[in-house]
Every structure is written in C-alpha cells, then in structure tokens.
Design a protein around this motif. Structure first.
Motif, PDB file in Angstrom:
ATOM      1  N   ARG A 458       0.838  -1.187   0.000  1.00 32.47           N
ATOM      2  CA  ARG A 458       0.000   0.000   0.000  1.00 32.47           C
ATOM      3  C   ARG A 458       0.874   1.238   0.000  1.00 32.47           C
ATOM      4  N   SER A 468       2.276  -2.667   4.803  1.00 29.04           N
ATOM      5  CA  SER A 468       0.840  -2.673   4.561  1.00 29.04           C
ATOM      6  C   SER A 468       0.604  -3.202   3.154  1.00 29.04           C
ATOM      7  N   LYS A 470      -2.229  -4.269  -0.162  1.00 28.01           N
ATOM      8  CA  LYS A 470      -3.533  -4.254  -0.813  1.00 28.01           C
ATOM      9  C   LYS A 470      -3.639  -5.567  -1.574  1.00 28.01           C
ATOM     10  N   ASP A 486      -7.722  -4.082   2.186  1.00 31.40           N
ATOM     11  CA  ASP A 486      -6.462  -3.534   2.673  1.00 31.40           C
ATOM     12  C   ASP A 486      -6.052  -4.228   3.967  1.00 31.40           C
ATOM     13  N   ASN A 488      -3.532  -3.073   6.883  1.00 29.54           N
ATOM     14  CA  ASN A 488      -2.753  -1.919   7.319  1.00 29.54           C
ATOM     15  C   ASN A 488      -1.981  -2.228   8.589  1.00 29.54           C
ATOM     16  N   ALA A 536     -11.808  -2.005   1.083  1.00 24.45           N
ATOM     17  CA  ALA A 536     -11.228  -1.078   0.121  1.00 24.45           C
ATOM     18  C   ALA A 536     -12.330  -0.124  -0.299  1.00 24.45           C
TER      19      ALA A 536
END
Length: 572
Positions: A458, A468, A470, A486, A488, A536
């Motif tokens: 990400r 992180s 995606k 996602d 994180n 997302a």
C-alpha cells in the motif's frame, strides 16, 4: 440415525451424545451397548443406531432437528434440521456421503453408501441476471428459463427455484416435451418486452448482478439442477463501455446454455446470447462439441504438514474430454512434474463419473512452497487453470500455491490470513516496493483458498520490515463482498487504534463506514504481524451497502501532500 466418517483415521464416538433439542444436549449418551455393538467408526465407514438406542426421544415425521454432541456435553459436532417427510419409509441423506447437500431417499441405505436421487431432464437453460436499466429496487426484465431435454412432459407441481430467487411452481404446472418454462421477477413486463405469453412469477428476491446461485428442486426438495454464475473471470463478460462482444452483464445479453450434455455448472458451456435474450425460445447458440472447461479447483489439506500428501480436485468437462493433467513443482524447482488426474472415485475425487477429477502431490519438507496448475485436453480445444492473461514482462506465469508447515495452526484468537507468494514474486515485491503492479499470490483464510489473487504494498511507508498490503481477488470472486481489501499496519499511528475507532464511530453515527478487523497475518513461511483489515472503500459493494438507492453515483477521495503526524498535530 447414521453417522459417516469421511476421514482417513478411525473415530471413536464413545460418550458422545445424540439429541433433538439443543437446550438438552445430553439426552442420549452413545455407548458400545447400543445396537452397532461398537463406538468406533472406521475410515469411510458407517455407524447406525435406532430409536431403541436413544430411548429418550423420537424423530417427528413433520420435521425437526437432530444433533451430534461431543463427550463434553457442550461442543456441537454436527446437526441437521430436516423438514417434512412426505413419503413413509423414505429417509433423508447426504449425497455423496459426507457432502453438504441432502436428498430424500426413496430406498434407505443404512450402513451403506447413499444413492443419488433420480436425475431430471429439466435444466436451467438461460439466466438474465442483469438486464439493461435494472436497479436494486427494480430488477426489470430479470428471468430464469428452464428447458425439458426429454421427449416426455414433466409435472413441475411443487418444484422450487431457490437460493438467489424463490419461486414454487403451482399444482398442475407442466413443462412439455422439449419445451420451456420462463419465470420472471415481473412477468407482465417481460411478456410485453419480448412479445411472449405464459411467463410465470413473480419470484421473490432478485438475481445478483455479480455472482449468485440458482437451484432447482423437485417436490421432495431434491436438487435437480444448480448453477453458480459469475459476472467475470471464467464466465462471459463485456469489455468496458458495452462494446462488442456484448456480455450478460448489463449490456443487453442473457447467459445461455450451449450444450445439454456437459455439466452446466461449468462456465465453459455458457455464452452470452447473440441478442437481448431468448426467453421461451431456443437459445441462439448451440455448440455440439464444447471445448474443455475447468472450475471449482481445490487442494486439501489447505496447509499440509511434511508428512501429508496433497489432493488436488477440479470440476472438468467437455464435449469430448481426452485427458486431465496436474502439473506441480516446488518453488525452487525449474520444471513441473505431470500427474494424471482421474474421475474414478479412487483419487480423492469423491465419486466415479461425477465430473470431479483428482490427483495427488507427494509430501514435501517443512517450509516448502508448492506451485501447481491443471491442463484439460479435449478434441474441440484445451483449457488451462489458472488461465489468465500473459504476465507482464519480468513476472512469472500465475499458478496455484500452498505452503507446507508442521505447525499449520498458530496460537491466535485472531482470524488468520495466509499470503503465499513464490520466491520470484516475493523478490520482485521487495526489490521494487513502489511498483504498484500486483504480484500473483494465493490467499488462504478459514477453509478456503483464493488462487491467483494480486498483492502489492500500500502507499505510504514501504521501507519495512513490516508492510501494509492491498490484496485483489481474481476476477469473478469476492471476499466478504469485496473484490479487494487492505491490510494496514501502524504507519503514522503507533497506537494502532485510530482507524478502528473512527470506523466504529461512523457506524454508530449511521454514516458510511469501512468494516475493519484485526488480523493475524502469515506471509509466506513467516509471521507477518497483526494487521488491520479494512474494506477497500470506493468499490461497488461499498456504495451498494451504504447508498442502496443511489449506488451509481460517484465517490470522491480527497488526498493531500505528505505531512508527518507531528506536523499535522502541531497545525491542528
């Protein structure tokens, strides 16, 4: 009551319980004194007890529940809520043995393999799941068409369409020989649109514009046909902008079956109609010898140990199928090993001739990442799974993957996400952290593997050692209703709480919010840390969930130049 052991080791049910009431879980304790004379169920074996053994309860002909409870008197092992039993002397059982689907069995088989219900000549033949101009409130000219493939009429009284939609055929409903029945959300609208008559309906609920299941049951609630369609991926779809060739995803076409002899659960026997659908009429396309098609690929166990072989299964069909081959290799190997897959009931493929093919990959050492793919050959054309567009320059071809771990279940009270990449994709990801091209990976959660997902770092701090991510689902699939999500880490929030708290506050305030959950992440063969899973935001499912009457509008994302958390706090 018959118990079945689908495993490979004996199971002892001594001191377990049978009950018909979840509030009284210890009604009848199983013991060797019961009529089977043993409490051991051999692998792929059966154990049958009768009402004489239970004594404390009976089974009602108008339906009730029955449960198997562990010896602690608390833990639920299995259960079933059976409905009305209209035929005296018939039973109800899973088919095949241990499967999730249940059927009425006119001839009971206590202690032996369950038999399939009678086959039906009536098939799900056409699905208009996304007509032009439909909406969440008004599905418009949605319809499902059935076709009778036989030369004799079929009494449809009491038959049902269910899952995505719900409709019960009225007494006296017949489908003529080689005839059609059309069921619509709005029969009058469909008849006026297409200039036809005899449309049945309306049905309850609506067909999803993305993916859904349509099931046809007979009057005994036995499954006669089943189709799980998807808007994209292996299924027909339309290029952006509704340009030719038009697909069945809102640009006018329906989804048509092109061959009645090949399993219609396979995407390869469906095509987009040549026009705006053909309800009540012959489909516009017929393919006498369809090319090979592959779907429903699985491997088991999902996370094997170094002592376990892995069985790979897939649903495969074609007009004239000549071979099905499993190719596998260790990540470090340069070439694949070929293994023939069989549909003989002896290779982990359930039943002989059921369209499920199985093959075995030998046990590998702890920590090994294994890659595999399947090739099906047929006279009219071959098929490979995964079958994705050619990879970008410098990236390896997509494969299915799993990892061998001798401690497959980490100690964690969090949901465990596993992200599996081969060495090449992992190295590319680390070497070019700012490259936003997703790399091929397998995502495993719970009891399901999602093959050929895409993963990238990400935006933000990509220097590691904790990242992180995606994650993008492969076309045609969603996880928790979304085609991406996602993961994180703290980034600028050392407390790791801000995002979670803000989304909870938004939810309680009745404002659009992103679902979030702390996740235990396993990256390849290592602990990837705790991540915060979030939707997302900006995807169609997010808009439909929060703006159901206006989801076709635009969602804007505000961005700003990078600023440190300290500077932001000082300015605010």
């Amino acid at each position: 009551i018959e118990l079945y052991n689908y495993g490979d080791d004996p199971v002892d049910v001594n001191n377990c319980y049978l009950t018909d009431n979840p509030r009284l879980p210890t009604k009848a304790r199983i013991s060797a004194s019961w009529s089977p004379g043993t409490t051991i169920i051999q692998p792929k074996g059966y154990w049958v007890s009768t009402e004489v053994d239970w004594a404390t309860f009976g089974l009602k002909a108008d339906g009730e529940q029955v449960y198997l409870i562990a010896a602690d008197g608390i833990t639920w092992i299995d259960g079933y809520n059976f409905g009305n039993q209209p035929i005296e002397g018939a039973s109800e059982g899973r088919y095949p043995d241990g499967d999730t689907s249940w059927d009425k069995m006119i001839v009971p088989t206590p202690g032996y393999a369950n038999q399939p219900p009678p086959s039906s000549p009536v098939v799900i033949n056409e699905i208009m799941y996304h007509p032009p101009g439909d909406s969440l409130d008004d599905p418009g000219t949605e319809y499902v068409e059935l076709y009778n493939t036989s030369g004799a009429g079929v009494d449809m009284s009491g038959w049902r369409l269910n899952r995505a939609i719900e409709y019960t055929f009225s007494p006296g409903t017949y489908i003529p020989a080689y005839g059609y029945l059309v069921v619509a959300y709005n029969p009058a609208l469909l008849q006026s649109t297409y200039g036809i008559t005899g449309v049945l309906g309306p049905y309850d609920k609506k067909l999803s514009n993305f993916s859904d299941e349509v099931e046809l049951e007979d009057n005994l609630k036995n499954r006669m046909d089943f189709v799980e369609y998807r808007q994209e991926g292996l299924w027909p779809e339309t290029p952006d902008g509704c340009v030719a060739p038009v697909g069945p995803d809102g640009c006018g076409a329906s989804l048509e079956l092109v061959n009645y002899d090949v399993d219609n659960r396979l995407p390869g026997v469906w095509r987009a109609s040549l026009g705006n659908g053909t309800p009540g009429q012959p489909n516009g396309q017929y393919i006498a010898d369809p090319a090979a098609s592959i779907d429903d690929v699985k491997h088991s166990p999902l996370v094997p140990t170094s002592s376990q072989e892995v069985t790979v299964t897939a649903r495969v069909g074609a007009g004239n199928l000549t071979s099905v081959t499993l190719y596998h290799k260790r990540d470090a190997d340069g070439s694949f090993t070929a293994v023939t897959m069989y549909d003989d009931g002896l290779h982990g493929d359930r039943l002989a001739g059921d369209g499920i093919y199985g093959g075995t990959i030998p046990a590998r050492t702890d920590g090994t990442i294994v890659e595999f793919y399947i090739q099906a050959n047929a006279t009219a054309g071959n098929k490979k799974f995964p079958d994705l567009p050619p990879p970008r320059a410098g990236l390896p071809s997509p494969t299915c993957m799993y990892i061998v771990q001798n401690t497959p279940t980490p100690s964690s009270n969090l949901t465990i996400f596993r992200l599996i990449l081969n060495d090449e994709n992992h190295s590319n990801l680390i070497a070019a952290p700012d490259n936003e091209t997703p790399r091929d990976c397998t995502f495993i959660v719970g009891d399901k593997a999602y093959y050929n997902c895409g993963i990238r770092f990400r935006s933000g701090d990509r220097s590691g050692p904790k990242y992180s991510y995606k994650v993008y689902l492969t076309d045609g699939y969603r996880f928790r209703g979304a085609d991406r999500f996602d993961l994180n880490h703290q980034k600028n929030d050392l407390s790791f709480l801000r995002n979670k708290i803000v989304n909870h506050l938004l939810e309680y305030m009745g404002l659009p919010w992103a679902r979030s959950e702390y996740i235990h992440t396993r990256y390849r063969n290592s602990y990837g840390g705790v991540h915060l899973y979030t939707d997302a935001r900006g995807q169609d499912d997010f808009l439909e969930r929060h703006l159901p009457t206006d989801y076709d509008g635009n969602l804007y994302k505000a961005t700003a130049g990078w600023q440190t958390a300290t500077a932001w706090n000082e300015d605010h």
